[in-house]
Scaffold this active site. Structure first.
Site, PDB file in Angstrom:
ATOM      1  N   TYR A   1      37.568  27.662  39.603  1.00  0.00           N
ATOM      2  CA  TYR A   1      36.507  28.180  40.468  1.00  0.00           C
ATOM      3  C   TYR A   1      35.914  29.429  39.842  1.00  0.00           C
ATOM      4  O   TYR A   1      36.642  30.369  39.500  1.00  0.00           O
ATOM      5  CB  TYR A   1      37.027  28.504  41.876  1.00  0.00           C
ATOM      6  CG  TYR A   1      35.899  28.949  42.789  1.00  0.00           C
ATOM      7  CD1 TYR A   1      34.926  28.040  43.196  1.00  0.00           C
ATOM      8  CD2 TYR A   1      35.784  30.267  43.224  1.00  0.00           C
ATOM      9  CE1 TYR A   1      33.860  28.444  44.000  1.00  0.00           C
ATOM     10  CE2 TYR A   1      34.729  30.674  44.034  1.00  0.00           C
ATOM     11  CZ  TYR A   1      33.768  29.751  44.417  1.00  0.00           C
ATOM     12  OH  TYR A   1      32.724  30.151  45.218  1.00  0.00           O
TER      13      TYR A   1
ATOM     14  N   ASP B   1      37.129  34.711  32.978  1.00  0.00           N
ATOM     15  CA  ASP B   1      36.760  35.010  34.356  1.00  0.00           C
ATOM     16  C   ASP B   1      37.944  35.731  34.995  1.00  0.00           C
ATOM     17  O   ASP B   1      38.899  35.107  35.446  1.00  0.00           O
ATOM     18  CB  ASP B   1      36.422  33.717  35.110  1.00  0.00           C
ATOM     19  CG  ASP B   1      36.092  33.994  36.576  1.00  0.00           C
ATOM     20  OD1 ASP B   1      36.294  35.134  37.033  1.00  0.00           O
ATOM     21  OD2 ASP B   1      35.640  33.049  37.260  1.00  0.00           O
TER      22      ASP B   1
ATOM     23  N   LYS C   1      35.856  41.474  42.848  1.00  0.00           N
ATOM     24  CA  LYS C   1      36.921  41.651  43.853  1.00  0.00           C
ATOM     25  C   LYS C   1      37.525  43.056  43.897  1.00  0.00           C
ATOM     26  O   LYS C   1      36.928  43.949  44.465  1.00  0.00           O
ATOM     27  CB  LYS C   1      38.013  40.607  43.607  1.00  0.00           C
ATOM     28  CG  LYS C   1      37.438  39.180  43.647  1.00  0.00           C
ATOM     29  CD  LYS C   1      38.263  38.242  44.428  1.00  0.00           C
ATOM     30  CE  LYS C   1      37.743  36.831  44.360  1.00  0.00           C
ATOM     31  NZ  LYS C   1      37.740  36.125  45.607  1.00  0.00           N
TER      32      LYS C   1
HETATM   33  N1  PMP Z   1      35.644  33.687  39.853  1.00  0.00           N
HETATM   34  C1  PMP Z   1      36.859  33.620  40.393  1.00  0.00           C
HETATM   35  C2  PMP Z   1      38.049  33.374  39.507  1.00  0.00           C
HETATM   36  C3  PMP Z   1      37.029  33.782  41.760  1.00  0.00           C
HETATM   37  O1  PMP Z   1      38.262  33.705  42.298  1.00  0.00           O
HETATM   38  C4  PMP Z   1      35.886  33.999  42.563  1.00  0.00           C
HETATM   39  C5  PMP Z   1      36.005  34.164  44.081  1.00  0.00           C
HETATM   40  N2  PMP Z   1      37.027  33.506  44.689  1.00  0.00           N
HETATM   41  C6  PMP Z   1      34.637  34.075  41.956  1.00  0.00           C
HETATM   42  C7  PMP Z   1      34.545  33.922  40.594  1.00  0.00           C
HETATM   43  C8  PMP Z   1      33.397  34.335  42.754  1.00  0.00           C
HETATM   44  O2  PMP Z   1      33.409  35.646  43.261  1.00  0.00           O
HETATM   45  P1  PMP Z   1      32.532  36.039  44.542  1.00  0.00           P
HETATM   46  O3  PMP Z   1      33.124  35.318  45.695  1.00  0.00           O
HETATM   47  O4  PMP Z   1      32.662  37.527  44.630  1.00  0.00           O
HETATM   48  O5  PMP Z   1      31.141  35.609  44.266  1.00  0.00           O
END
Ligand code: PMP
Length: 432
Positions: free
Chosen positions: A157, A245, A273
Site C-alpha cells: 500500500y 516508502d 505519518k
Molecule cells: N505508504 C504507506 C506505506 C502507508 O502505510 C500509507 C498510509 N497507510 C501511505 C503510503 C499513504 O499515506 P497517507 O494516508 O498519509 O496518504
C-alpha cells in the site's frame, strides 16, 4: 476502561449509544460515515467509535469510555497523544500565522532535521500526506529516468494516487485508468527471484522499484534476511532507482527509518505519518542530484498550497527533537517486547493458530497457521477470528485497528502497567 452506562453488547459487538447514533448521522452526510475507508468497521462489524479526546496512551469516546490505543492514528502517534512539547510548538506557530504560502524559518529547521536523521536524504520536499509523498516520488523517478515503468509488490500500500493504486489486493480501485496500471509491474515481497525476473523481462524500460521495507498493510511483514540487500544490489546493477516508502516505518522502526535499521541506502525516500507530530504531513527526499530535477530548477512538477505549513513544521520539529533521545526507542522496544512475550506464552500454552509479527513498535496479531511473508500468505488470515478478538478487546477497553491485516502500534506513552493490562485483556480475548 468501559465504564459508561450507555454501553452494552449484542453478541460479540460492543454497542456504545452515542457513538452508534453519531455513526448513523455521519453516514447520512459522509459516504460510509468515514473520510478514509480503513476507518470503517466493515471488516469487523458493528458501529464506529466516535472519539473526542486522546491523551498519552488513551482514547476517550463520546460515551465516556476510555481505550488503550494500539491504532496510534494508523502510525503518527509514536509519542502518544497530546504531547506537551508538540502542543506548545504548534500553538506558538499558529499564533504567528497559520499559513504564509512562502518559505519560512521552520521549514528550514525541519529540513535540516530530516536530512540529519536520514543520511540518504540530502534534499527534501514537504507535502501534506503519505499519498502525496509517494505520488511525487514516483513522478520524480519517472521524470529523472525518462522512463515510465515502476516495479511494486503485490499487496503493498502506497496511498491512493492513480500511480500506485494498482497493486493486487485491497488497494485496487475502480476509476484508475487502465493506462496507469500498464505502467506498473508487480513482484512478490520477500522473493528476490521474482524481482530478478521482472527486471529481466522489462530490461531497459524500468524507472524505479517502489517498496515498503517492512510491509504494514498485509499484517506486519519484515524483510527476510538478505532481501532488501538483494533488491538494492539488483537496482544498482540495472540502473533503476530504489524508492523506499517509509511513510509508516520512517521514525517508527528507528529515527532513521527502516533504511538505518537494515543498513540500506535508498535513492528516494518517502515519509509521512509520525513525521508531523500528529499534523498532516508527507515528505520525500534523496540526493541533491535527483532532487534538482524538481521544478523550478528541473522539469518535474510538484506543488502544494499547504506544503511546508508552519504549524505542521513546528509539530514535526518538536517530534524529531523528542525522538533524538535514544531512550524513546528503548522504551518502544521494551514495551512491545513485553507485549509479545506475554502474548507468545499464552499462544504457546493454548497452542493457538496465531502468529505474532513485528518490527520495533509496529506489530500484528495474525490469525493464521503460518507466518505471513507475502501477499499470498496474507490471504490465509482468518478475518472472522480477528473480528471476534477485536470486539472482545473493544468491550474491555483496548482499541486495535479495525482490520485483520493492518499494522497496530505501541507508543512511547504506553506504560509497563498499560501493557500488563493489555496482555490480560488480550488473553481473555484469545479464548476461541
Ligand atoms: N505508504 C504507506 C506505506 C502507508 O502505510 C500509507 C498510509 N497507510 C501511505 C503510503 C499513504 O499515506 P497517507 O494516508 O498519509 O496518504
Amino acid at each position: 476502561m468501559i465504564s459508561s452506562s450507555n454501553t452494552s453488547s449484542s453478541g460479540d459487538l460492543l454497542i456504545t449509544a452515542k457513538s452508534r447514533e453519531y455513526s448513523r448521522l455521519i453516514a447520512e452526510v459522509i459516504p460510509g460515515g468515514v473520510d478514509s475507508p480503513f476507518r470503517c468497521f466493515e471488516e469487523v462489524g458493528g458501529h464506529t467509535i466516535f472519539f473526542n479526546r486522546a491523551v498519552g496512551s488513551l482514547l476517550y469516546d463520546l460515551d465516556g469510555n476510555s481505550y488503550l490505543d494500539y491504532l496510534g492514528a494508523w502510525g503518527p502517534a509514536i509519542l502518544g497523544h497530546c504531547v506537551p512539547e508538540v502542543i506548545d510548538a504548534c500553538k506558538s506557530a499558529i499564533e504567528l500565522g497559520a499559513v504564509f504560502g512562502a518559505p519560512h524559518e521552520l521549514e528550514l529547521e525541519m529540513a535540516k532535521l530530516v536530512i540529519a536523521a536520514i543520511p540518504s536524504i540530502e534534499n527534501v520536499r514537504f507535502v501534506n500526506s503519505g499519498t502525496e509523498a509517494v505520488m511525487s516520488a514516483v513522478r520524480l523517478a519517472r521524470g529523472y529516468m525518462r522512463k515510465d515503468l515502476i516495479v511494486m509488490f503485490e499487496g503493498g500500500y502506497h496511498g491512493h494516487s492513480d500511480a500506485t493504486l494498482c497493486s493486487q489486493g485491497h488497494s485496487s480501485s475502480a476509476g484508475v485508468p487502465i493506462s496507469a496500471s500498464r505502467n506498473t509491474v508487480l513482484a512478490t515481497f520477500n522473493d528476490l527471484e521474482s524481482v530478478r525476473q521482472v527486471f529481466n523481462w522489462h530490461k531497459g524500460d524500468l524507472a524505479a522499484l517502489l517498496i515498503e521495507p517492512v510491509c504494514g498493510s498485509m499484517s506486519v511483514i519484515p524483510p527476510e534476511p538478505g532481501f532488501l540487500e538483494g533488491v538494492r544490489k539488483l537496482c544498482s546493477e540495472h540502473g533503476i532507482l530504489l524508492i523506499f516508502d517509509e511513510v509508516l516505518t520512517g521514525l517508527r522502526v528507528a529515527r532513521g527509518g527502516a533504511q538505518s535499521l537494515y543498513g540500506i541506502e535508498a535513492d528516494i525516500t518517502c515519509l509521512g505519518k509520525a513525521l508531523g507530530g500528529g499534523m498532516p504531513i508527507g515528505a520525500y527526499g534523496g540526493s541533491k542530484e535527483i532532487m534538482s530535477h524538481l521544478q523550478p530548477g528541473g522539469d518535474v512538477y510538484q506543488a502544494g498550497t499547504f506544503s511546508g505549513n508552519p504549524v505542521t513544521m513546528a509539530g514535526g520539529i518538536a517530534t524529531l527533537n523528542l525522538l533524538a533521545d535514544p531512550q524513546v526507542y528503548k522504551t518502544l522496544e521494551c514495551r512491545t517486547s513485553q507485549l509479545f512475550e506475554g502474548l507468545q506464552s499464552i499462544i504457546n500454552q493454548r497452542k493457538l493458530p496465531i502468529q505474532l509479527q513485528r518490527v520495533g513498535s509496529m506489530f500484528a496479531i495474525v490469525f493464521a497457521e503460518q507466518p505471513v511473508k507475502n501477499w499470498h500468505d496474507h490471504l490465509k488470515i482468518d478475518s472472522k477470528a480477528f473480528a471476534k478478538f477485536f470486539h472482545r478487546l473493544l468491550a474491555a477497553g483496548v482499541y486495535m485497528p479495525p482490520s485483520s491485516v493492518d499494522a497496530a502500534c505501541v507508543s512511547a506513552a504506553h506504560s509497563e502497567s498499560d501493557i500488563d493490562e493489555t496482555i490480560k485483556i488480550m488473553s481473555n480475548g484469545l479464548f476461541y
